[in-house]
Design an enzyme around this catalytic site. Structure first.
Site, short mmCIF file in Angstrom:
data_model
loop_
_atom_site.label_atom_id
_atom_site.label_comp_id
_atom_site.label_asym_id
_atom_site.label_seq_id
_atom_site.Cartn_x
_atom_site.Cartn_y
_atom_site.Cartn_z
N SER A 77 11.02 9.82 39.84
CA SER A 77 9.59 9.85 39.00
C SER A 77 8.58 9.23 39.47
O SER A 77 7.48 9.55 39.40
CB SER A 77 9.93 9.11 37.54
OG SER A 77 10.44 7.68 37.80
N LYS A 118 11.81 -0.41 32.61
CA LYS A 118 12.26 -0.85 31.12
C LYS A 118 12.69 -2.20 30.68
O LYS A 118 12.92 -2.37 29.45
CB LYS A 118 13.56 0.20 31.11
CG LYS A 118 13.42 1.50 31.39
CD LYS A 118 12.61 2.31 29.97
CE LYS A 118 12.83 3.73 30.10
NZ LYS A 118 12.49 4.47 29.02
#
Lengths: 320, 103
Positions: A278, A61
């Site tokens: 993930s 991110k």
């Protein structure tokens, strides 16, 4: 510039000059080959993962957050004295807080109250103001809260809106995509990554298609709306992010949470890669895809490491 | 009778209902009743072996049943159960936003 090549992965001392700021160390993350969870994969198929936790904020991110902040400053939407506001489940918030701290902005984040304690503590340590919303409402409760706060106080807040802000995917178009092409020396045949905001897929995937339309783009998402893969999104039952194009990927692969958890444990114990769930989902999908190929180079994204998930039962429950 | 609150991602399988009245003397019996009323929920809550899936969290009056007696945890007519998602991110549901907008 790369620090090593795919053919000579042993250590080379390379001159890396000191950077002017923390932000200069975003991106150019190592690409690591998976060698042990790939036993059933044909030897002519290689799987590599981008180790995105090596970004200073600890996750993929950082790329989107940095582009969002810089673009907002350039356009005049974010000015000194304003507070950056968004909804997040953690990683994006950590990236915002990391760069905003250094740039002198306050950060306010709306997040569901079932985010992991590690994330809450990290965000608080970085000085972010946290507004907790009902866990039963998921991310949508946090998004609605953020929108209401902006509507009530439009001059105070810059609403970063990671789900709809095009800077989100631009960050990957200009960094992640070119890096992968360079690090694989144009050998990549398949790019595979999970969908959350879809920024990574839309940016890096789009760059790769423009670079070489023979590169296959594979999107993974949870098999259903109720799942345990933090950060990924079941698109069919969701509001589509503003920049999401479901036709960009050549293939969409549904992933069971149990398979993601199992692969997350295997990555730690067989590869020494302590990663988030993930990443386990991405590795599982990459291995399954590789089994169907005769040859190829698959690249996927490991969004974060496992330190934010140490309180998760996945490490104590064994095989679920 | 006891009630169970349904989180947004599972409301697709309960015709949008957020709170459902359930019968049973234990959490297991209550969940059996819930998945009998709404059959489509079953595959999302249980695995092939009939066990609760790893990411399904059941709370009774604020306590995680894993810290109580699991599915054998006793409940009464006043008990308030919740199915709490283990994932905090990545779930955005149009129907919930529409519902909130119309309030």
């Amino acid at each position: 510039m790369t620090t090593s090549t795919l053919n000579s992965p042993e250590y080379h001392a390379v001159h890396i000059p000191a950077t002017r700021s923390l932000e200069a160390s975003v991106g150019n993350t190592p690409l690591v080959r998976l060698r042990h969870v790939t036993r059933e994969v044909p030897k002519s198929v290689q799987i590599y993962a981008k180790t995105e936790w090596t970004n200073p904020g600890g996750s993929v991110k950082d790329r989107a957050a940095l582009f969002i902040i810089r673009d907002a400053e350039k356009s005049g939407h974010l000015t000194p004295g304003m507070t950056l506001l968004d909804s997040t489940s953690g990683n994006m918030g950590i990236s915002y807080a990391t760069f905003a701290a250094a740039r002198g902005y306050q950060v306010t984040l709306c997040l569901p109250d079932n985010v992991s304690p590690e994330r809450k503590k990290t965000l608080q340590a970085l000085g972010a103001e946290l507004i907790f919303t009902d866990a039963m409402e998921g991310s949508d409760g946090a998004i609605i809260q953020a929108r209401e706060m902006v509507a009530q106080n439009p001059d105070k807040y810059y609403y970063a809106d990671q789900y709809n802000n095009p800077s989100s995917w631009h960050g990957h178009y200009h960094t992640t995509g070119p890096e992968i092409i360079d690090q694989t020396q144009n050998r990549i045949t398949h790019f595979l990554c999970g969908l959350g905001t879809s920024g990574t897929m839309m940016g890096a995937g789009r760059y790769m298609k423009e670079h070489d339309d023979k590169i296959k783009i594979i999107a993974i998402q949870p098999e259903g709306p109720f799942h345990g893969i933090e950060g990924l999104k079941h698109m069919e039952s969701s509001i589509k992010p503003g920049f999401y194009d479901e036709h960009l990927p050549d293939t969409h692969l549904p992933i069971r949470t149990e398979d993601a958890l199992d692969m997350t444990r295997r990555l730690a114990r067989e590869e020494g890669l302590l990663v988030g769930i993930s990443s386990g989902a991405a590795a599982f999908a990459a291995v399954e895809s590789a089994k169907t190929l005769k040859e190829g180079v698959i690249v996927t994204i490991f969004c974060d490491n496992g330190y934010k998930y140490l309180s998760d039962r996945l490490w104590t429950d064994g095989n679920d | 009778m006891a009630t169970i609150q349904i989180p947004t991602p599972l409301r697709t399988y309960t015709n949008g209902e957020t709170e459902i009245t359930i019968k049973g003397n234990t959490v297991g019996e209550a969940l059996h009743d819930l998945t009998t009323q709404h059959v489509a929920l079953k595959q999302h809550l249980y695995n092939e072996d009939g066990k609760l899936r790893a990411f399904v969290n059941i709370f009774v009056d604020g306590d995680d049943v894993r810290h109580l007696n699991g599915e054998s945890t006793a409940i009464n007519a006043d008990s308030s159960l919740r199915i709490v998602p283990s994932v905090a991110g990545g779930l955005v549901y149009q129907h919930t936003i529409n519902m909130r907008k119309s309030q």
